[in-house]
Scaffold this active site. Structure first.
Site, PDB file in Angstrom:
ATOM      1  CD  GLU A 124       6.317 -68.488-136.580  1.00  0.00           C
ATOM      2  OE1 GLU A 124       5.186 -68.613-136.049  1.00  0.00           O
ATOM      3  OE2 GLU A 124       6.789 -67.383-136.916  1.00  0.00           O
ATOM      4  CG  ASP A 129       7.198 -64.617-140.693  1.00  0.00           C
ATOM      5  OD1 ASP A 129       7.958 -64.221-139.777  1.00  0.00           O
ATOM      6  OD2 ASP A 129       6.288 -65.455-140.506  1.00  0.00           O
ATOM      7  CB  SER A 130       9.633 -59.807-138.597  1.00  0.00           C
ATOM      8  OG  SER A 130      10.944 -59.993-139.096  1.00  0.00           O
ATOM      9  CG  ASP A 156      10.665 -66.770-141.153  1.00  0.00           C
ATOM     10  OD1 ASP A 156      11.051 -67.846-140.647  1.00  0.00           O
ATOM     11  OD2 ASP A 156      10.535 -65.716-140.499  1.00  0.00           O
ATOM     12  CE  LYS A 158      12.865 -67.907-138.252  1.00  0.00           C
ATOM     13  NZ  LYS A 158      11.445 -67.724-137.895  1.00  0.00           N
ATOM     14  CD  GLU A 180       9.818 -64.296-131.535  1.00  0.00           C
ATOM     15  OE1 GLU A 180       9.852 -65.001-132.562  1.00  0.00           O
ATOM     16  OE2 GLU A 180       9.317 -63.152-131.496  1.00  0.00           O
TER      17      GLU A 180
HETATM   18  O1  KIV Z   1      10.565 -63.121-138.644  1.00  0.00           O
HETATM   19  C1  KIV Z   1      11.458 -62.892-137.817  1.00  0.00           C
HETATM   20  O2  KIV Z   1      12.064 -61.815-137.787  1.00  0.00           O
HETATM   21  C2  KIV Z   1      11.777 -63.951-136.875  1.00  0.00           C
HETATM   22  C3  KIV Z   1      12.732 -63.615-135.764  1.00  0.00           C
HETATM   23  C4  KIV Z   1      12.034 -62.817-134.738  1.00  0.00           C
HETATM   24  C5  KIV Z   1      13.356 -64.827-135.198  1.00  0.00           C
HETATM   25  O3  KIV Z   1      11.285 -65.010-136.981  1.00  0.00           O
END
Ligand code: KIV
Length: 275
Positions: free
Chosen positions: A112, A42-43, A81, A110, A179
């Site tokens: 959090e 989600d980055s 994510d 994924k 992280e």
């Molecule tokens: O969204 C992302 O890029 C991440 C990584 C930093 C692990 O969750």
């Protein structure tokens, strides 16, 4: 690569490599390199859309980027994510998001943290979808963390981290991102778990590493956290290429005769008559 390979690689002491990937053209490159797996993180809200945090990522955005990546890199293991709050509004909403990402081509999702959604993790896994956990610095909780800071720096915090990691493993997660935590904390969690840990800013004592594609390749020159190693100056390379193109256009050196089309000789008399 599949979830069993993740377990096998940890067991055999072989490190797992993972890189983020958000679009079709980057996926072409990743598909043809040796990196084991892809994270559609989600980055992308920050890296691809210029938002200040990941909080603006939506399931629709994540699905669109996942589909673009999956088209070009279907042989890589793709984790997508679940975005901010998508798994915190009840089981149905969470499962709708999971379905959207899996339909877009993800092989796993994924999410959090674990507090308050261990049951949801269990349900996703029981529904046939592998889940990767994410602890330590969890950017979706940025407003509770006072910024992007290293986490688990006290013994108590390491104990809490280890407890949460255990909870995620017990709920059926197949691996766990750690992280921005001290190396010692990451080592402790990695030793405690059967599932592999994938670190970013978590030192060397983890089962594998993940970095953001643009960061590894030097496409984000202002971003220099301690944990980052940049492997290419792609920003400079692209800039030089674009400036050379600009120069050639302005000097009249591009395009050349060889890069231009001509009327087929058989049609030349028609062109002459028309003139
Ligand atoms: O969204 C992302 O890029 C991440 C990584 C930093 C692990 O969750």
């Amino acid at each position: 690569m599949n979830v069993f390979d993740f377990q096998k690689m940890k067991k055999e002491g072989r490190k797992i490599s993972m890189v983020t990937c958000y679009d079709y053209s980057s996926a072409r490159v990743v598909a043809e390199c040796n990196v084991d797996s892809i994270l559609v993180g989600d980055s992308l809200a920050m890296v691809m859309h210029g938002h200040p945090t990941t909080l603006t990522a939506t399931t629709a955005m994540m699905a669109m980027h996942t589909a673009a990546v999956a088209k070009e890199a279907p042989a890589k293991f793709i984790v997508a994510d679940l975005p901010f709050l998508s798994y915190r509004k009840g089981l149905k909403d969470a499962m709708d998001s999971v379905q959207e990402l899996m339909s877009a081509g993800a092989h796993a999702v994924k999410l959090e943290g674990v507090r308050g959604h261990a049951e949801i993790v269990r349900h996703i896994v029981d529904s046939g979808v592998p889940v990767m956990g994410h602890l330590g610095l969890t950017p979706q909780s940025i407003n509770l963390l006072r910024g992007m800071k290293v986490q688990a720096r006290t013994e108590t915090a390491v104990e809490i981290l280890a407890g949460q990691a255990r909870e995620l493993e017990d709920a059926g997660s197949f691996s766990l991102v750690l992280e921005c935590v001290p190396s010692e904390a990451a080592r402790k969690v990695t030793d405690l778990l059967k599932i592999p840990t994938i670190g970013i800013g978590a030192g060397p004592s983890v089962s594998g590493q993940v970095l953001v594609y643009q960061d590894v390749l030097g496409l984000n020159p202002g971003f220099r956290p301690k944990f980052l190693r940049t492997y290419a100056n792609t920003f400079g390379l692209i800039q030089a290429g674009l400036n050379a193109y600009d120069r050639d256009v302005k000097d009249g050196h591009f395009p050349s005769e060889n890069e231009s089309y001509e009327i087929h000789p058989a049609n030349l008399h028609i062109a002459k008559h028309a003139a």
